[in-house]
Design a protein around this motif. Structure first.
Motif, PDB file in Angstrom:
ATOM      1  N   PHE A   1       0.848  -1.178   0.000  1.00 27.11           N
ATOM      2  CA  PHE A   1       0.000   0.000   0.000  1.00 27.11           C
ATOM      3  C   PHE A   1       0.886   1.232   0.000  1.00 27.11           C
ATOM      4  N   MET A   2       0.459   2.234  -0.764  1.00 28.65           N
ATOM      5  CA  MET A   2       1.113   3.543  -0.713  1.00 28.65           C
ATOM      6  C   MET A   2       0.031   4.598  -0.628  1.00 28.65           C
ATOM      7  N   GLY A   3       0.432   5.773  -0.175  1.00 30.89           N
ATOM      8  CA  GLY A   3      -0.604   6.773  -0.033  1.00 30.89           C
ATOM      9  C   GLY A   3      -0.086   8.167   0.202  1.00 30.89           C
ATOM     10  N   TRP A   4      -1.018   9.071   0.218  1.00 29.84           N
ATOM     11  CA  TRP A   4      -0.760  10.479   0.482  1.00 29.84           C
ATOM     12  C   TRP A   4      -1.526  10.908   1.728  1.00 29.84           C
ATOM     13  N   PHE A   5      -0.845  11.636   2.567  1.00 30.80           N
ATOM     14  CA  PHE A   5      -1.406  12.134   3.803  1.00 30.80           C
ATOM     15  C   PHE A   5      -1.084  13.609   3.918  1.00 30.80           C
ATOM     16  N   ARG A   6      -1.795  14.320   4.786  1.00 30.95           N
ATOM     17  CA  ARG A   6      -1.496  15.735   4.971  1.00 30.95           C
ATOM     18  C   ARG A   6      -1.654  16.120   6.434  1.00 30.95           C
ATOM     19  N   GLN A   7      -0.974  17.194   6.766  1.00 25.67           N
ATOM     20  CA  GLN A   7      -0.989  17.649   8.153  1.00 25.67           C
ATOM     21  C   GLN A   7      -0.827  19.157   8.201  1.00 25.67           C
ATOM     22  N   THR A   8      -1.610  19.783   9.074  1.00 25.05           N
ATOM     23  CA  THR A   8      -1.483  21.210   9.341  1.00 25.05           C
ATOM     24  C   THR A   8      -1.006  21.385  10.771  1.00 25.05           C
TER      25      THR A   8
END
Length: 127
Positions: free
Chosen positions: A33-40
C-alpha cells in the motif's frame, strides 16, 4: 531501506491544480500500500488518498473525493497525486507513505498503518 521523496508542492489560487510526485528508491520489501497524507500545524496527520499497489484499488478521504486522484500512470518507482479544484482548506504539508504490510485490518487511510514516510511537500492554496 526504502526512501520516499515528495515534490510538486507550491502555492496556487483556489480552483487551481497541482500534481505531487513521490519518488521511491531503495529496497526493503514489497510495498503493498502507498498513499498520500497531509498535516497542518497543531492537527493530526490525516489520510488523503491511498492505493493498493497490486490491484490499483484506491481510497479517498471524503473531503477530496471528486477532486484528487492517484492517476493510473504511476510507475513502480513514482507515485502521483493529481489535485484539482484546490481549496484553501487543502493547505497543508503533504506526505507520501508506504507499508510492506500486505493486509490492513483497520482503515487504509489511517497513518498508523504506514511505516515509511517522506519528508513532505508544502501545498498552499489562497482564496
Amino acid at each position: 531501506q526504502v526512501q520516499l521523496v515528495e515534490s510538486g508542492g507550491g502555492s496556487v489560487q483556489a480552483g487551481g491544480s497541482l500534481r505531487l510526485s513521490c519518488l521511491v528508491s531503495g529496497n526493503g520489501g514489497r510495498r503493498y500500500f502507498m498513499g498520500w497524507f497531509r498535516q497542518t500545524p497543531g492537527n493530526e496527520r490525516e489520510g488523503v488518498a491511498t492505493i493498493a499497489t497490486s490491484t490499483s484499488q484506491t481510497w479517498y478521504a471524503d473531503s477530496v473525493k471528486g477532486r484528487f486522484t492517484i492517476p493510473p500512470d504511476n510507475t513502480k518507482n513514482v507515485l502521483y497525486l493529481q489535485m484539482n479544484n484546490l481549496k484553501p482548506e487543502d493547505t497543508a504539508m503533504y506526505y507520501c507513505a508506504a507499508t510492506t504490510t500486505s493486509f490492513i485490518m483497520g482503515s487504509v487511510l489511517s497513518p498508523r498503518e504506514f511505516e515509511t514516510w517522506g519528508q513532505g511537500t508544502q501545498v498552499t492554496v489562497s482564496s
